[in-house]
Design an enzyme around this catalytic site. Structure first.
Site, short mmCIF file in Angstrom:
data_model
loop_
_atom_site.label_atom_id
_atom_site.label_comp_id
_atom_site.label_asym_id
_atom_site.label_seq_id
_atom_site.Cartn_x
_atom_site.Cartn_y
_atom_site.Cartn_z
N TYR A 1 17.85 -8.13 21.59
CA TYR A 1 18.52 -8.74 20.43
C TYR A 1 18.79 -10.23 20.68
O TYR A 1 18.54 -11.07 19.81
CB TYR A 1 19.81 -7.96 20.18
CG TYR A 1 20.59 -8.34 18.95
CD1 TYR A 1 20.16 -7.96 17.68
CD2 TYR A 1 21.78 -9.06 19.05
CE1 TYR A 1 20.90 -8.29 16.55
CE2 TYR A 1 22.52 -9.37 17.93
CZ TYR A 1 22.08 -8.98 16.67
OH TYR A 1 22.83 -9.31 15.56
N LYS B 1 17.32 -13.24 18.50
CA LYS B 1 18.20 -14.15 17.77
C LYS B 1 18.07 -15.59 18.27
O LYS B 1 18.22 -16.54 17.50
CB LYS B 1 19.65 -13.66 17.86
CG LYS B 1 19.90 -12.33 17.14
CD LYS B 1 19.49 -12.39 15.68
CE LYS B 1 19.94 -11.18 14.88
NZ LYS B 1 19.46 -11.22 13.48
P1 NAP Z 1 23.71 -3.54 8.90
O1 NAP Z 1 24.97 -3.29 8.18
O2 NAP Z 1 23.22 -2.58 9.92
O3 NAP Z 1 22.55 -3.75 7.79
C1 NAP Z 1 21.24 -4.02 8.20
C2 NAP Z 1 20.38 -4.30 7.00
O4 NAP Z 1 19.05 -4.60 7.48
C3 NAP Z 1 20.26 -3.12 6.06
O5 NAP Z 1 20.20 -3.58 4.74
C4 NAP Z 1 18.93 -2.49 6.47
O6 NAP Z 1 18.28 -1.79 5.42
C5 NAP Z 1 18.13 -3.74 6.82
N1 NAP Z 1 16.99 -3.44 7.68
C6 NAP Z 1 17.01 -2.88 8.91
N2 NAP Z 1 15.75 -2.74 9.38
C7 NAP Z 1 14.93 -3.24 8.42
C8 NAP Z 1 13.52 -3.36 8.31
N3 NAP Z 1 12.69 -2.97 9.26
N4 NAP Z 1 13.03 -3.91 7.17
C9 NAP Z 1 13.85 -4.29 6.16
N5 NAP Z 1 15.18 -4.21 6.21
C10 NAP Z 1 15.71 -3.67 7.34
O7 NAP Z 1 23.74 -4.95 9.64
P2 NAP Z 1 24.68 -6.24 9.42
O8 NAP Z 1 25.79 -6.15 10.37
O9 NAP Z 1 24.93 -6.45 7.98
O10 NAP Z 1 23.69 -7.38 9.97
C11 NAP Z 1 22.94 -8.21 9.13
C12 NAP Z 1 22.33 -9.32 9.97
O11 NAP Z 1 23.37 -10.05 10.61
C13 NAP Z 1 21.42 -8.81 11.09
O12 NAP Z 1 20.33 -9.67 11.25
C14 NAP Z 1 22.32 -8.85 12.29
O13 NAP Z 1 21.59 -8.95 13.47
C15 NAP Z 1 23.13 -10.08 11.99
N6 NAP Z 1 24.39 -10.15 12.71
C16 NAP Z 1 25.34 -9.18 12.52
C17 NAP Z 1 26.53 -9.28 13.24
C18 NAP Z 1 27.63 -8.26 13.08
O14 NAP Z 1 28.60 -8.33 13.83
N7 NAP Z 1 27.56 -7.32 12.15
C19 NAP Z 1 26.73 -10.32 14.13
C20 NAP Z 1 25.75 -11.27 14.29
C21 NAP Z 1 24.57 -11.18 13.57
P3 NAP Z 1 18.58 -0.20 5.18
O15 NAP Z 1 19.98 -0.13 4.65
O16 NAP Z 1 17.58 0.19 4.17
O17 NAP Z 1 18.43 0.45 6.51
#
Ligand code: NAP
Length: 246
Positions: free
Chosen positions: A154, A158
């Site tokens: 990851y 990133k």
């Molecule tokens: P999340 O709640 O797990 O949601 C992930 C989203 O990505 C969902 O809409 C999922 O679709 C979609 N997805 C996963 N695999 C995919 C694929 N192969 N093709 C198309 N869509 C896909 O994650 P989140 O926390 O909102 O994170 C969103 C972004 O922010 C990510 O890039 C994550 O790395 C980044 N981020 C998050 C955090 C945190 O603390 N949450 C921190 C830093 C960065 P489905 O619903 O259809 O599975």
């Protein structure tokens, strides 16, 4: 603020992507909601976006798949007629200690987070460059800035997105397209719901603002970066992390 623009948001069925898609819609942008598996959640986001008076459509697509991404990007451009804003947000984690991490888990995380962002940027850039003020926003992570135990895949993905962001910013600048990265810290979504309780408790001591962030707090920055208010910002990495990486 974004009236008449079209925004494509990957991973918009849940979490940060959902908040970004709705933030764009609330500010007047038509939205293409890209999701992998959560069809009913994606349609709920679509209905909510439409309630703001904009056009919205949902597209099932594995962003990691080059051909699938290409055909969905072409369909989005044909359906909306133009694409002004691309938010590469889709992401997954598959955490493990580096010495135990499988090749499969390494490649899967690079595939969705990094190759997915490349695929959508590659396939949509010609449309975004036709916009008078195109915007590409990549959702990176504090993990890509600092590294993080159990996240070799990851963190590498990133950090790679930051390099992708800066190169895209340089290559597309001649067409007045800006490209910036957002680096969230701990944000309260499904992705962090699985964190062990001990880690969640540590957040209150390691994060200067002493709490997790909300998806909306990340979306607020994405809307700003998508708007005319950010017209002289490009190639930047902006943290939304409560001071974690300070
Ligand atoms: P999340 O709640 O797990 O949601 C992930 C989203 O990505 C969902 O809409 C999922 O679709 C979609 N997805 C996963 N695999 C995919 C694929 N192969 N093709 C198309 N869509 C896909 O994650 P989140 O926390 O909102 O994170 C969103 C972004 O922010 C990510 O890039 C994550 O790395 C980044 N981020 C998050 C955090 C945190 O603390 N949450 C921190 C830093 C960065 P489905 O619903 O259809 O599975």
């Amino acid at each position: 603020m974004l009236r008449g623009k079209t925004a494509v948001v990957t991973g918009a069925s849940r979490g940060i992507g959902k908040a970004i898609a709705l933030g764009m819609a609330q500010n007047g942008a038509n939205v293409a909601i890209v999701y992998a598996a959560s069809e009913s959640s994606a349609h709920e986001v679509l209905k909510k976006a439409e309630s703001f008076g904009v056009a919205a459509r949902a597209y099932q697509c594995n962003v990691a798949d080059w051909n699938e991404a290409r055909s969905v990007c072409e369909k989005i451009a044909a359906d909306f007629g133009s694409v002004d804003i691309l938010v590469n947000n889709a992401g997954i984690i598959k955490d493990n200690l580096l010495r135990r991490m499988s090749e499969e888990d390494f490649n899967a995380v690079i595939g969705v987070n990094l190759s997915g962002a490349f695929n959508f940027t590659r396939h949509l850039s010609r449309f975004v460059m036709r916009s008078k003020a195109g915007r590409i926003i990549n959702i990176s992570s504090a993990s890509g800035i600092m590294g993080n135990p159990c996240q070799a895949n990851y963190s590498a993905a990133k950090a790679g997105m930051i390099g992708l962001t800066k190169t895209a910013a340089k290559e597309f600048s001649g067409k007045n397209v800006t490209c910036n990265a957002i680096a969230p810290g701990f944000i309260d979504t499904d992705m962090t719901a699985a964190l062990p309780q001990a880690v969640k408790e540590r957040i209150s001591t390691t994060v200067p603002l002493r709490r997790m962030g909300t998806a909306e707090e990340v979306a607020n920055l994405a809307v700003f970066l998508a708007s005319e208010l950010s017209s002289y910002i490009t190639g930047e990495v902006i943290r939304v992390d409560g001071g974690l990486c300070m």
